[in-house]
Write a protein that holds these residues in place. Sequence first.
Motif, PDB file in Angstrom:
ATOM      1  N   MET A 121       0.853  -1.207   0.000  1.00 25.21           N
ATOM      2  CA  MET A 121       0.000   0.000   0.000  1.00 25.21           C
ATOM      3  C   MET A 121       0.884   1.251   0.000  1.00 25.21           C
ATOM      4  SD  MET A 121      -3.077   0.809   2.623  1.00 25.21           S
ATOM      5  CE  MET A 121      -4.518   1.585   1.977  1.00 25.21           C
ATOM      6  N   ILE A 122       0.437   2.225  -0.777  1.00 25.24           N
ATOM      7  CA  ILE A 122       1.178   3.483  -0.861  1.00 25.24           C
ATOM      8  C   ILE A 122       0.475   4.514   0.023  1.00 25.24           C
ATOM      9  CG2 ILE A 122       1.842   5.374  -2.442  1.00 25.24           C
ATOM     10  CD1 ILE A 122       3.323   2.835  -3.117  1.00 25.24           C
ATOM     11  N   ILE A 123       1.256   5.286   0.786  1.00 26.13           N
ATOM     12  CA  ILE A 123       0.643   6.323   1.613  1.00 26.13           C
ATOM     13  C   ILE A 123       0.235   7.487   0.713  1.00 26.13           C
ATOM     14  CG2 ILE A 123       1.014   7.968   3.477  1.00 26.13           C
ATOM     15  CD1 ILE A 123       2.007   5.875   5.011  1.00 26.13           C
TER      16      ILE A 123
ATOM     17  N   ASN B 287       3.651   9.147  -1.583  1.00 30.73           N
ATOM     18  CA  ASN B 287       4.206   8.274  -2.603  1.00 30.73           C
ATOM     19  C   ASN B 287       5.265   7.330  -2.041  1.00 30.73           C
ATOM     20  OD1 ASN B 287       3.998   7.366  -5.154  1.00 30.73           O
ATOM     21  ND2 ASN B 287       5.594   8.700  -6.005  1.00 30.73           N
ATOM     22  N   MET B 288       5.059   6.870  -0.830  1.00 35.53           N
ATOM     23  CA  MET B 288       6.007   5.941  -0.201  1.00 35.53           C
ATOM     24  C   MET B 288       5.271   4.674   0.178  1.00 35.53           C
ATOM     25  SD  MET B 288       8.097   8.308   2.424  1.00 35.53           S
ATOM     26  CE  MET B 288       9.365   7.221   3.004  1.00 35.53           C
ATOM     27  N   SER B 289       5.912   3.548  -0.015  1.00 37.39           N
ATOM     28  CA  SER B 289       5.281   2.296   0.372  1.00 37.39           C
ATOM     29  C   SER B 289       5.311   2.173   1.904  1.00 37.39           C
ATOM     30  CB  SER B 289       6.043   1.150  -0.282  1.00 37.39           C
ATOM     31  OG  SER B 289       5.997   0.041   0.553  1.00 37.39           O
ATOM     32  N   ILE B 290       4.256   1.657   2.481  1.00 37.04           N
ATOM     33  CA  ILE B 290       4.190   1.507   3.945  1.00 37.04           C
ATOM     34  C   ILE B 290       5.320   0.603   4.429  1.00 37.04           C
ATOM     35  CG2 ILE B 290       2.806   0.410   5.773  1.00 37.04           C
ATOM     36  CD1 ILE B 290       0.379   1.782   4.594  1.00 37.04           C
ATOM     37  N   LYS B 291       5.617  -0.409   3.647  1.00 31.50           N
ATOM     38  CA  LYS B 291       6.655  -1.368   4.058  1.00 31.50           C
ATOM     39  C   LYS B 291       8.031  -0.707   4.182  1.00 31.50           C
ATOM     40  CE  LYS B 291       4.680  -5.703   2.751  1.00 31.50           C
ATOM     41  NZ  LYS B 291       4.427  -6.619   1.702  1.00 31.50           N
ATOM     42  N   SER B 292       8.266   0.379   3.427  1.00 26.83           N
ATOM     43  CA  SER B 292       9.610   0.970   3.435  1.00 26.83           C
ATOM     44  C   SER B 292       9.800   2.011   4.551  1.00 26.83           C
ATOM     45  CB  SER B 292       9.875   1.634   2.078  1.00 26.83           C
ATOM     46  OG  SER B 292       9.062   2.789   1.981  1.00 26.83           O
TER      47      SER B 292
END
Length: 449
Positions: free
Chosen positions: A1-3, A7-12
Motif C-alpha cells: 500500500m502506498i501512503i 508516494n512511499m510504500s508503507i513497508k519501506s
Amino acid sequence: MIILGLNMSIKSLNAREAYEAILRSLEKHHEMMRFSLPMIASENIPSPAVREALASDFGNRYAEGWVGERLYAGCQYIDEVESIAIELGKKLFHAEFVDVRPISGVVANLAAFTAFTKPGDVVFSCSVPTGGHISHAKKTIGGTAGAIRELDVYNYPFDEKNFNIDVDKTEAMIKEMDSSGKKPKMFILGASVFLFPHPVKEIADLAKNYDAKIVYDGAHVAGLIAGGIFQDPLVEGADIFTLSTHKTLAGPQHGAIVSWSKYAESIKRIVFPGLTSNHHLHAVAGVAIAFAEALEFYKDYAKAIVTNAKTLGQALYERGFNVLYDNRGFTESHMILIDVSAYGNGFEVEKKLEECNILVNRNLLPYDKRMGRDYRAPGGIRIGVQELTRLGMGKSEMIEIADIMKKAIIDRTPSKEIKEKVIELRKSFQKVNYCFSSINDAYEYIKIR
Ligand code: DSN
C-alpha cells in the motif's frame, strides 16, 4: 500500500517516518470529515466533552468488577463516574438496571444471549438482507448468535411491502416447529436497517407461550428512544435492551445493557468476568456525558433527526431516486433505504459518492438475494441523517443534499464539481449541537503531544 500524498510504500517506512505518517493520516482524516457529508447510519460525532473524556487518563486504568467492588486500587473517581452513568442510564431509558461495561454492542448482545440461552437453543432474528445485524445471524454466515453462541437461528418471515416482521407468519412458523419438538427460547428484535418500530408487544405475547425471552437490539435507535420518539422496548415487553452508544446516541464507541432488576445479577456476572476484563473506562466517562446530553437535549434532537430523514427521503424520491417505503413515509427513524440498481449497484454508487465527499454505505435490500446480488455489490444504499442533524442541518439542507445527490448519481455530473458544492455547504456547519458546550469545532484535531 502506498501512503496517499507521500508516494512511499508503507513497508519501506522506518519508525520515525511511520510515526509521522500515522499522525499525518489522523490530521488528514479530520480535515476530510470537516468538509464531507457523513451519512453512515451507524456513526455520529460526539461532543467535545465526550472527546475530552476519551483523551483522559481513565483510558489507562483498570477497574475490573462492579462499582464499589473493584479489584484494583485508584478507582475512586472512576466509581463516581460509572455510578453517574448507571443512574443517568436508568432515568433515560426508564429502567431498573443498567450495565455500562460491555465494550460494544456485539458484546452486549453476546451477554444477553448468554443470559437467556444454551448452545443449541432455537432463536429468531431478522436476516441480514431484512436489516438484521451480523451478531444476530446464523452460523453459516459467521454471526455471533450462530457461530459463537452456537444457537440454532431461524429468521422471521418478513413483510417486504412494509419492511417489518410478519407476526402472523412467524406465529404459524413457530406452531409448525413446535409440532416437531422445536420450541423458541429467545426472540431477537431490532436491526441495522431499522426503518420502522418492530412488533415488540406482539412478539412478546407469542414468546410468553414458550417462556422465551425478548432481546431488543436498539443500537441504531438508542438516541431516538432516549428522545422519546421511537418505541420504548422495555415498556413494550422486552427483557433486555442492548445498545451501542455511538449511533443516534452520540457518545463514544462502546456498549450498554438496559434491563430489569430480576436479571441484574446474572448479567453482571456474564459481563465480568465472562465477557470483559477491563471495560474501557474513558469510554464509560464518555457514555456518562452522552447520557447527560441525551436527558437534556434529545427530545429536540431526536425529533429533528426523524424530520430530516423523512424530508431527505421525500426530496430524493421527488428527484427520481427509488427511495423505498414511500407507502410508509419512508422511515420513522434516522435512516432511509434506496434501491440504486438503476445506476449500477450499491458499491458503485457508494464509491461515486465517496469521490464527492458524500459518505454512505452500500446495503443489501430484502429482495437482493432473489436478484442474484450479494453484500459486495448489493442493490441498495443506506443513508442516516443523525450526524448532519447534530451538525445543525435542517430541512433546507436536506433538500440541497437531495439536489447534490441527484446531480452526482442521476445526472452523472463530474465528481470534482459535486465535491466543491459539498465543501461549500459544509463550511457553515462546523459545530456540534445538542450538547452543553461546543467551543471547539466538531472535527477539530486537538494536539496534546
Ligand atoms: N454494522 C453496523 C452498522 O453499520 O449498522 C452496526 O454495528
